[in-house]
Design an enzyme around this catalytic site. Structure first.
Site, PDB file in Angstrom:
ATOM      1  N   LYS A   1       0.695  -1.127  -0.235  1.00 54.58           N
ATOM      2  CA  LYS A   1      -0.232  -0.203   0.073  1.00 54.58           C
ATOM      3  C   LYS A   1       0.655   1.429   0.041  1.00 54.58           C
ATOM      4  CE  LYS A   1      -3.858   2.126  -0.098  1.00 54.58           C
ATOM      5  NZ  LYS A   1      -4.740   2.014  -0.915  1.00 54.58           N
TER       6      LYS A   1
ATOM      7  N   ASP B   1      -4.083 -11.064   7.258  1.00 57.56           N
ATOM      8  CA  ASP B   1      -5.100 -10.896   7.879  1.00 57.56           C
ATOM      9  C   ASP B   1      -6.185 -11.441   7.319  1.00 57.56           C
ATOM     10  OD1 ASP B   1      -6.710 -12.443  10.024  1.00 57.56           O
ATOM     11  OD2 ASP B   1      -6.344 -10.427  11.799  1.00 57.56           O
TER      12      ASP B   1
HETATM   13  C1  IPM Z   1      -5.931 -15.388  12.590  1.00 55.13           C
HETATM   14  C2  IPM Z   1      -7.242 -14.358  14.180  1.00 55.13           C
HETATM   15  C3  IPM Z   1      -6.126 -14.232  14.778  1.00 55.13           C
HETATM   16  C4  IPM Z   1      -4.696 -12.868  13.854  1.00 55.13           C
HETATM   17  C5  IPM Z   1      -7.000 -13.494  15.772  1.00 55.13           C
HETATM   18  C6  IPM Z   1      -7.547 -14.080  16.850  1.00 55.13           C
HETATM   19  C7  IPM Z   1      -5.622 -12.854  17.038  1.00 55.13           C
HETATM   20  O1  IPM Z   1      -8.207 -14.302  13.043  1.00 55.13           O
HETATM   21  O2  IPM Z   1      -5.308 -16.389  13.171  1.00 55.13           O
HETATM   22  O3  IPM Z   1      -6.179 -15.146  11.886  1.00 55.13           O
HETATM   23  O4  IPM Z   1      -5.385 -12.457  13.469  1.00 55.13           O
HETATM   24  O5  IPM Z   1      -4.142 -13.352  13.783  1.00 55.13           O
HETATM   25 MN    MN Z   2      -7.738 -13.635  11.024  1.00 56.73          MN
END
Ligand code: IPM
Ligand code: MN
Length: 352
Positions: free
Chosen positions: A188, A245
């Site tokens: 980005k 994520d």
């Molecule tokens: C994932 C989950 C986790 C992350 C959370 C629960 C902290 O969303 O494994 O993707 O963001 O890593």
């Molecule tokens: Mn996640």
């Protein structure tokens, strides 16, 4: 007489549907191991939100050191927000494991299993997301001042180190060499002129060492659109912690849902154990009903065996999962029980 190779696994079933899917994944892993002539032993740790309610901690003080002695960790799910805030449970168990063991590569495959209907027209995509797992936007650096006043300020600082960025990009290029030879680097840099310009620079630097891998940089927003409109154009997608994520939940959605999304939290140097977990979480709405889809956990166990060097057993599990879904097992939410889907996978393993 030769003694069968044995791998010593830590099971952390955790919360909600975690125990059900971990049990399923373990049964399948053991069946595959038996077919391929090696053994698995399990030590189960009850660390979870219930454990927190009893002890005031998500895991014992020496929990990390206890896990360190195992060859790998198979985890079900962490979180039960009705009794323990997620910010407490995740920072007390899942996230410390990823960080303490330097599991910097979070690997998440996104493709449709046979018989699974995804929401997209495209059915032929096969994406491997590589998410940076230890720093970036989730470094935990920051703080709050003037709490509770109108002048309150919250700062969350994203930290990108040369070591951290270079190693995740290298990992992605290596993965691409064993696949279709394409890396999409998620950036980005048009808006984030420090961290993402740095990310792009290191992408180019690492790319120079991989002349046979084709690399393209995409902005995160454009990548989100591409994963919906043209996912078949993607091979390996590498992204920072936050971007990865978000994209991997999108990846789960296009592969038919979180019930199919597997993941590996890998320490590629092998200086500490790696951890394997389904992406779906504890799913309070269906917990205790025996209806959780175990396929994401089973797929994660297959990734564990592959990491341990048992590629043949890993491939065996994937073939069995595909045979089960092709027969209609586990392809629609709630249509069969966790046990019925697990049995279908076990049957496919044993009839090969
Ligand atoms: C994932 C989950 C986790 C992350 C959370 C629960 C902290 O969303 O494994 O993707 O963001 O890593
Ligand atoms: Mn996640």
């Amino acid at each position: 007489m030769s003694v069968a190779k044995t791998y010593d696994i830590a099971l952390v079933p955790g919360d909600g549907i975690g125990p059900d899917v971990t049990k399923a994944a373990w049964a399948v892993a053991e069946a595959a191991a038996a077919r391929d002539g090696f053994a698995l032993t399990a030590t189960t740790y009850p660390w979870s939100c219930n454990y927190y309610l009893e002890t005031g901690r998500m895991m014992p003080e020496d929990g990390i050191e206890t896990l360190r002695g195992h060859d790998a960790i198979l985890l079900g799910a962490v979180g039960w927000p009705a009794t323990v805030p997620d910010s407490v449970s995740l920072h007390g168990l899942l996230l410390p494991i990823r960080k303490a063991f330097d599991q910097y590569a979070n690997i998440r495959p996104h493709r449709l299993l046979p018989g699974v209907e995804g929401p997209l027209k495209s059915e032929t995509f096969d994406i491997l997301c590589i998410r940076e797992n230890t720093e970036g936007e989730y470094s935990g650096a920051g703080g709050r001042v003037h709490q509770g006043t109108a002048d309150e300020v919250a700062v969350e600082t994203a930290i990108f180190t040369r070591t951290g960025v270079e190693r995740i990009l290298r990992f992605a290029f290596e993965a691409a060499k064993g696949r279709r030879g394409r890396v999409a680097s998620v950036t980005k840099s048009n808006a984030q002129k420090h961290s993402m310009v740095f990310w792009d620079e290191i992408t180019r630097l690492v790319a120079a060492d991989y002349p046979d891998v084709e690399v393209t940089s995409y902005h995160i927003d454009a990548m989100a659109a591409r994963m919906v409109m043209a996912p078949e154009t993607l091979d390996v997608v590498v992204a920072s912690n936050l971007f990865g994520d978000i994209l991997t939940d999108l990846g789960a959605a296009i592969q038919g849902g979180l019930g199919f999304a597997a993941s590996a939290n890998v320490n590629p140097t092998r200086s500490a154990p790696s951890m394997f977990e389904p992406v779906h979480g504890s799913a309070p709405d269906i917990a205790g009903k025996g209806l959780a889809n175990p396929l994401a956990a089973i797929w994660s166990a297959a990734m564990m065996l592959d990491h341990l060097g048992e590629g043949q057993a890993s491939a065996r599990i994937l073939r069995a999962m595909e045979a089960a879904t092709a027969r209609g097992f586990g392809i629609r939410p709630g249509a069969q029980t966790t046990d019925a889907i697990t049995d279908a996978v076990l049957t496919a393993i044993n009839e090969e």
